[in-house]
Enzyme design. Structure first.
Site, PDB file in Angstrom:
ATOM      1  N   GLY A 242       0.837  -1.210   0.000  1.00  0.00           N
ATOM      2  CA  GLY A 242       0.000   0.000   0.000  1.00  0.00           C
ATOM      3  C   GLY A 242       0.863   1.247   0.000  1.00  0.00           C
ATOM      4  NE  ARG A 268       2.484  37.862 -10.932  1.00  0.00           N
ATOM      5  CZ  ARG A 268       1.598  38.815 -10.735  1.00  0.00           C
ATOM      6  NH1 ARG A 268       0.624  38.998 -11.617  1.00  0.00           N
ATOM      7  NH2 ARG A 268       1.655  39.576  -9.661  1.00  0.00           N
ATOM      8  CD  GLN A 336       6.871  31.895  -0.974  1.00  0.00           C
ATOM      9  OE1 GLN A 336       6.021  31.430  -0.219  1.00  0.00           O
ATOM     10  NE2 GLN A 336       7.327  33.121  -0.855  1.00  0.00           N
ATOM     11  CD  GLU A 363      -2.242   2.789   2.281  1.00  0.00           C
ATOM     12  OE1 GLU A 363      -1.332   2.020   1.922  1.00  0.00           O
ATOM     13  OE2 GLU A 363      -3.273   2.997   1.596  1.00  0.00           O
ATOM     14  CB  THR A 365       3.148   8.672  10.741  1.00  0.00           C
ATOM     15  OG1 THR A 365       3.913   7.807  11.602  1.00  0.00           O
ATOM     16  CG2 THR A 365       1.726   8.788  11.279  1.00  0.00           C
ATOM     17  CB  SER A 366       7.045  10.656   7.873  1.00  0.00           C
ATOM     18  OG  SER A 366       6.398  11.073   6.698  1.00  0.00           O
ATOM     19  CD  GLU A 367       6.440  11.398  12.345  1.00  0.00           C
ATOM     20  OE1 GLU A 367       5.499  10.870  11.717  1.00  0.00           O
ATOM     21  OE2 GLU A 367       6.683  12.619  12.264  1.00  0.00           O
TER      22      GLU A 367
HETATM   23  N1  COS Z   1       5.042  -8.004   7.007  1.00  0.00           N
HETATM   24  C1  COS Z   1       4.655  -9.110   7.679  1.00  0.00           C
HETATM   25  N2  COS Z   1       4.876  -9.295   9.003  1.00  0.00           N
HETATM   26  C2  COS Z   1       5.498  -8.296   9.656  1.00  0.00           C
HETATM   27  C3  COS Z   1       5.916  -7.114   9.014  1.00  0.00           C
HETATM   28  C4  COS Z   1       5.662  -6.989   7.632  1.00  0.00           C
HETATM   29  N3  COS Z   1       6.036  -5.890   6.975  1.00  0.00           N
HETATM   30  N4  COS Z   1       6.500  -6.308   9.924  1.00  0.00           N
HETATM   31  C5  COS Z   1       6.478  -6.972  11.092  1.00  0.00           C
HETATM   32  N5  COS Z   1       5.864  -8.164  10.922  1.00  0.00           N
HETATM   33  C6  COS Z   1       5.622  -9.193  11.928  1.00  0.00           C
HETATM   34  C7  COS Z   1       6.783  -9.316  12.905  1.00  0.00           C
HETATM   35  O1  COS Z   1       7.732 -10.259  12.450  1.00  0.00           O
HETATM   36  C8  COS Z   1       6.098  -9.777  14.174  1.00  0.00           C
HETATM   37  O2  COS Z   1       5.863 -11.150  14.134  1.00  0.00           O
HETATM   38  P1  COS Z   1       6.417 -12.147  15.305  1.00  0.00           P
HETATM   39  O3  COS Z   1       5.856 -11.622  16.592  1.00  0.00           O
HETATM   40  O4  COS Z   1       5.904 -13.480  14.924  1.00  0.00           O
HETATM   41  O5  COS Z   1       7.922 -12.020  15.247  1.00  0.00           O
HETATM   42  C9  COS Z   1       4.743  -9.097  14.101  1.00  0.00           C
HETATM   43  O6  COS Z   1       4.501  -8.767  12.722  1.00  0.00           O
HETATM   44  C10 COS Z   1       4.649  -7.832  14.914  1.00  0.00           C
HETATM   45  O7  COS Z   1       5.730  -7.017  14.524  1.00  0.00           O
HETATM   46  P2  COS Z   1       6.359  -5.945  15.497  1.00  0.00           P
HETATM   47  O8  COS Z   1       6.652  -6.576  16.827  1.00  0.00           O
HETATM   48  O9  COS Z   1       7.478  -5.282  14.768  1.00  0.00           O
HETATM   49  O10 COS Z   1       5.113  -4.974  15.700  1.00  0.00           O
HETATM   50  P3  COS Z   1       5.000  -3.568  16.383  1.00  0.00           P
HETATM   51  O11 COS Z   1       3.806  -3.573  17.227  1.00  0.00           O
HETATM   52  O12 COS Z   1       6.307  -3.162  16.986  1.00  0.00           O
HETATM   53  O13 COS Z   1       4.638  -2.603  15.140  1.00  0.00           O
HETATM   54  C11 COS Z   1       4.952  -1.203  13.291  1.00  0.00           C
HETATM   55  C12 COS Z   1       5.407  -2.452  14.061  1.00  0.00           C
HETATM   56  C13 COS Z   1       5.091   0.038  14.147  1.00  0.00           C
HETATM   57  C14 COS Z   1       5.873  -1.097  12.111  1.00  0.00           C
HETATM   58  C15 COS Z   1       3.480  -1.406  12.851  1.00  0.00           C
HETATM   59  O14 COS Z   1       2.628  -1.412  13.967  1.00  0.00           O
HETATM   60  C16 COS Z   1       3.011  -0.390  11.879  1.00  0.00           C
HETATM   61  O15 COS Z   1       3.325  -0.455  10.703  1.00  0.00           O
HETATM   62  N6  COS Z   1       2.207   0.583  12.360  1.00  0.00           N
HETATM   63  C17 COS Z   1       1.561   1.545  11.506  1.00  0.00           C
HETATM   64  C18 COS Z   1       0.240   1.031  11.098  1.00  0.00           C
HETATM   65  C19 COS Z   1      -0.294   1.751   9.929  1.00  0.00           C
HETATM   66  O16 COS Z   1       0.351   1.849   8.890  1.00  0.00           O
HETATM   67  N7  COS Z   1      -1.513   2.266  10.076  1.00  0.00           N
HETATM   68  C20 COS Z   1      -2.196   2.900   9.028  1.00  0.00           C
HETATM   69  C21 COS Z   1      -3.474   2.143   8.847  1.00  0.00           C
HETATM   70  S1  COS Z   1      -4.105   2.147   7.241  1.00  0.00           S
HETATM   71  S2  COS Z   1      -4.596   4.019   6.929  1.00  0.00           S
END
Ligand code: COS
Length: 379
Positions: A242, A268, A336, A363, A365-367
């Site tokens: 995405g 302009r 601008q 999808e 944030t930048s952070e």
């Molecule tokens: N694809 C598949 N699996 C993934 C993955 C990916 N890109 N990234 C991590 N995983 C897996 C990990 O391996 C982990 O599995 P195990 O526990 O079996 O090892 C599991 O998913 C959880 O990963 P992690 O512990 O890294 O999760 P966190 O809670 O620390 O979160 C972030 C990781 C912050 C990167 C994630 O929560 C995220 O992307 N957040 C933003 C969500 C988002 O984009 N929201 C917008 C919604 S749509 S508008």
């Protein structure tokens, strides 16, 4: 290494460009102003095969590569970023997820009509308390015999109002963190499933965003996607793709900013000459062009890696952070260059600035993208 687009990719670019300029450009300002969903535009995009571009033809998709998808996304978003996000959600969040993780039963029942564009999909992960911390969701799915009862509130759902089907994440087992999250496909109109009012947004105002309310919505076990407890990984894997789509959307907004800056600065006249003769303007244009080209390379590299089935998660995040930041810089400089006129709605460039902002937020944030990138480097 070959930077040349294929004949098919050039054709897709031409088709998407012409379509955007002739069909989406008229009314784009009014749709933004009055929050009018681009119904006709979306129907025409479906006819062009833009709603299920990467899905295999077995499931009524076009079977194209991800590079083609980014090219079309860029062209559509260059003119109408709202139409771009409608397309992006259906392609890279909904069709991709179903094709890669759902049963053949679900693919037959839902994917075929979604990939053809006959129906529209939404992707619902976030909740009021869980945005970046996506696994901290409260919506529950309680299993009772051959069905689940889903209850909770989801929010910031793009396509929430106009979609027919929603991919929805809910907790099937508490106290086990992300391993208790499951993925479902839910139909609009089912008992207990209510749609919130359209949100009033800063940008991409012609796309719809809303809350979803679920009160004991009965969902068959057949509508579970993947395994129980496997939903969070499905969500993250899907968001990787995405993010390439959103990076392409940002690229389109940045390119529109450059195009508008070039034509306005040549027209302009100040101090008796076009403002484009001034280095102050030329350097802005040069920086925009350089950054846009770099962003495009990152977007296409991420798409290529996905097509090659290489690990692309962190490269998709790089493309999204960079392209979204380029879109912010380019659109701000565009306003601008337009001066006082640019600040007026009628100039049509402040919309680019407003539309660009969301690409740094949704999808992931930048952070969060930087977290993904840093983790991949430091691991
Ligand atoms: N694809 C598949 N699996 C993934 C993955 C990916 N890109 N990234 C991590 N995983 C897996 C990990 O391996 C982990 O599995 P195990 O526990 O079996 O090892 C599991 O998913 C959880 O990963 P992690 O512990 O890294 O999760 P966190 O809670 O620390 O979160 C972030 C990781 C912050 C990167 C994630 O929560 C995220 O992307 N957040 C933003 C969500 C988002 O984009 N929201 C917008 C919604 S749509 S508008």
């Amino acid at each position: 290494m070959n930077f040349q687009l294929t004949e098919e990719q050039i054709l897709i670019q031409k088709t998407a460009r012409e379509f955007a300029d002739t069909e989406l450009a008229p009314g784009v300002v009014e749709r933004d102003e009055k929050k009018i969903w681009p119904k006709e535009g979306v129907a025409k995009m479906a006819k062009l095969g833009f709603m299920g571009m990467m899905t295999d033809p077995t499931w009524n998709g076009e079977g194209m590569d991800t590079i083609s998808y980014t090219i079309a996304m860029e062209e559509i978003s260059r003119v109408d970023a709202s139409a771009g996000v409608v397309m992006s959600v259906n392609n890279s969040l909904v069709c991709y997820l179903l094709e890669n993780f759902a049963s053949n039963h679900i693919k037959e029942k839902y994917l075929k009509s979604l990939a053809s564009g006959e129906k529209l999909g939404a992707f619902s992960l976030s909740e009021p308390q869980s945005g970046s911390d996506a696994s901290n969701m409260k919506t529950t799915a309680k299993k009772e015999g051959d069905h689940y009862l889903i209850s909770g509130i989801k929010n910031w759902v793009t396509n929430g109002i106009n979609s027919d089907y929603v991919i929805l994440f809910a907790v099937t087992e508490k106290e086990v963190g992300h391993k208790g999250i499951s993925c479902f496909i839910v139909e609009k109109g089912w008992d207990g499933f209510e749609i919130g009012k359209p949100e009033n947004k800063l940008g991409i105002r012609a796309s719809d965003t809303c809350e979803l309310y679920l009160d004991n919505v009965k969902v068959s076990v057949d509508n579970l996607i993947g395994n129980e407890g496997g939903g969070f990984k499905i969500a993250l894997a899907t968001l990787d793709g995405g993010r390439i789509g959103i990076a392409a959307q940002a690229l389109g907004i940045a390119q529109a900013s450059l195009n508008a800056s070039v034509s306005y600065s040549k027209e302009r006249i100040q101090f008796g000459k076009p403002i484009s003769i001034n280095q102050a303007i030329q350097f802005k244009i040069a920086d925009m062009a350089m950054e846009i080209e770099s962003a495009r390379l990152l977007v296409r590299q991420a798409a290529w890696k996905k097509d090659q089935k290489q690990n692309y998660s962190h490269v998709a995040s790089m493309a999204k952070v960079y392209a979204s930041e380029v879109a912010i810089r380019a659109s701000t400089q565009c306003v601008q260059i337009h001066g006082g006129f640019g600040y007026m709605r009628e100039a049509g460039v402040e919309r680019l600035m407003r539309d660009a902002k969301i690409t740094q937020i949704y999808e992931g944030t930048s952070e969060i993208q930087r977290v993904v990138i840093a983790r991949s480097i430091l691991k």
